[in-house]
Enzyme design. Structure first.
Site, PDB file in Angstrom:
ATOM      1  N   LYS A  86      25.895  36.624 -64.679  1.00  0.00           N
ATOM      2  CA  LYS A  86      24.615  37.196 -64.252  1.00  0.00           C
ATOM      3  C   LYS A  86      24.686  38.712 -64.368  1.00  0.00           C
ATOM      4  O   LYS A  86      25.604  39.346 -63.818  1.00  0.00           O
ATOM      5  CB  LYS A  86      24.345  36.759 -62.812  1.00  0.00           C
TER       6      LYS A  86
HETATM    7  O1  G3P Z   1      17.542  34.582 -56.674  1.00  0.00           O
HETATM    8  C1  G3P Z   1      17.430  35.896 -56.207  1.00  0.00           C
HETATM    9  C2  G3P Z   1      17.322  35.851 -54.752  1.00  0.00           C
HETATM   10  O2  G3P Z   1      18.550  35.567 -54.145  1.00  0.00           O
HETATM   11  C3  G3P Z   1      16.669  37.012 -54.122  1.00  0.00           C
HETATM   12  O3  G3P Z   1      15.979  36.464 -53.080  1.00  0.00           O
HETATM   13  O4  G3P Z   1      14.774  36.462 -50.977  1.00  0.00           O
HETATM   14  O5  G3P Z   1      16.477  38.250 -51.460  1.00  0.00           O
HETATM   15  O6  G3P Z   1      14.278  38.231 -52.642  1.00  0.00           O
HETATM   16  P1  G3P Z   1      15.353  37.421 -51.975  1.00  0.00           P
END
Ligand code: G3P
Length: 218
Positions: free
Chosen positions: A87
């Site tokens: 990634k």
């Molecule tokens: O897949 C990316 C994710 O982990 C980010 O999620 O909720 O931190 O925006 P969030």
């Protein structure tokens, strides 16, 4: 649409996997930190543990931000297990690294994507997955699902093979909306996956079936 779980929590990964519908896992440095996994060695061991639970792609993110560092780290991560996907952030150095890995046949997930232009660069560089962040766009009053829809349309129109992996999914409705938008993958918290099951008519219907059965089988 493929279902990935967006966590580094082994118990949650096992629970989702036991449902029989899990196609992979995505992690990021924040999710690893949330599990209190410290140091390079511990991170590597954790990725291998995840790979041993799930029969699907496991995204492991580089920490380096320069091209040489990303290449070094990405090669080490890819060598851990055949199901690891490297990634990389959608920066100039990250796109360069995506191109490098795609030429070497190492699969990549280009992350932190917030615009169709970034998604175009990821696809041109040969990313296996592109990760538009739905929830974080919604957080700033933009439309995350609309970005997913546009990327899907652009990739289909121009024939790019990169799969659209809807990320930063926060709740069940996001999953359904990304399904409607044509996402190839949604990576979701366990709570959002379980939310798909919830329906009052399922609960009341099951209760009525069991009550009727009990009446004649008392
Ligand atoms: O897949 C990316 C994710 O982990 C980010 O999620 O909720 O931190 O925006 P969030």
């Amino acid at each position: 649409m493929k279902f990935f779980i967006d966590t580094a929590n082994l118990a949650q990964i096992r629970e989702a996997n036991e449902m029989g519908v899990l196609d992979g896992v995505t992690t990021n440095p924040s999710l690893m930190a949330k599990e209190n996994i410290r140091g390079e060695e511990a991170c590597r061991r954790h990725y291998v543990e995840i790979c041993n639970i799930v029969d699907g792609d496991v995204s492991a993110e580089v920490i380096a931000t320069d091209f040489e560092g990303m290449v070094r780290e990405g090669e080490e991560l890819a060598a851990l297990h055949p199901r690891i996907v490297v990634k990389l952030p959608c920066t100039a150095e990250g796109i360069r690294a995506v191109k490098y890995f795609s030429q070497k046949g190492i699969r990549t997930n280009c992350t932190l994507v917030f615009s169709p232009g970034q998604a175009l660069l990821a696809a041109k560089a040969g990313a296996t997955y592109v990760s538009p962040f739905v929830g974080r766009l919604d957080d700033i009053c933009a439309d995350g699902v609309e970005l997913v829809r546009r990327i899907v349309e652009i990739y289909r129109y121009y024939g790019y093979a990169t799969q659209v992996l809807a990320a930063s999914i926060r709740h069940t409705q996001h999953i359904v909306a990304c399904l409607d938008a044509g996402a190839d993958v949604a990576t979701c918290p366990l709570s959002a996956i379980k939310g798909l099951l919830r329906h009052p008519l399922t609960d009341s219907g099951l209760a009525a079936f069991l009550a009727d059965h009990a009446k004649v089988n008392a």
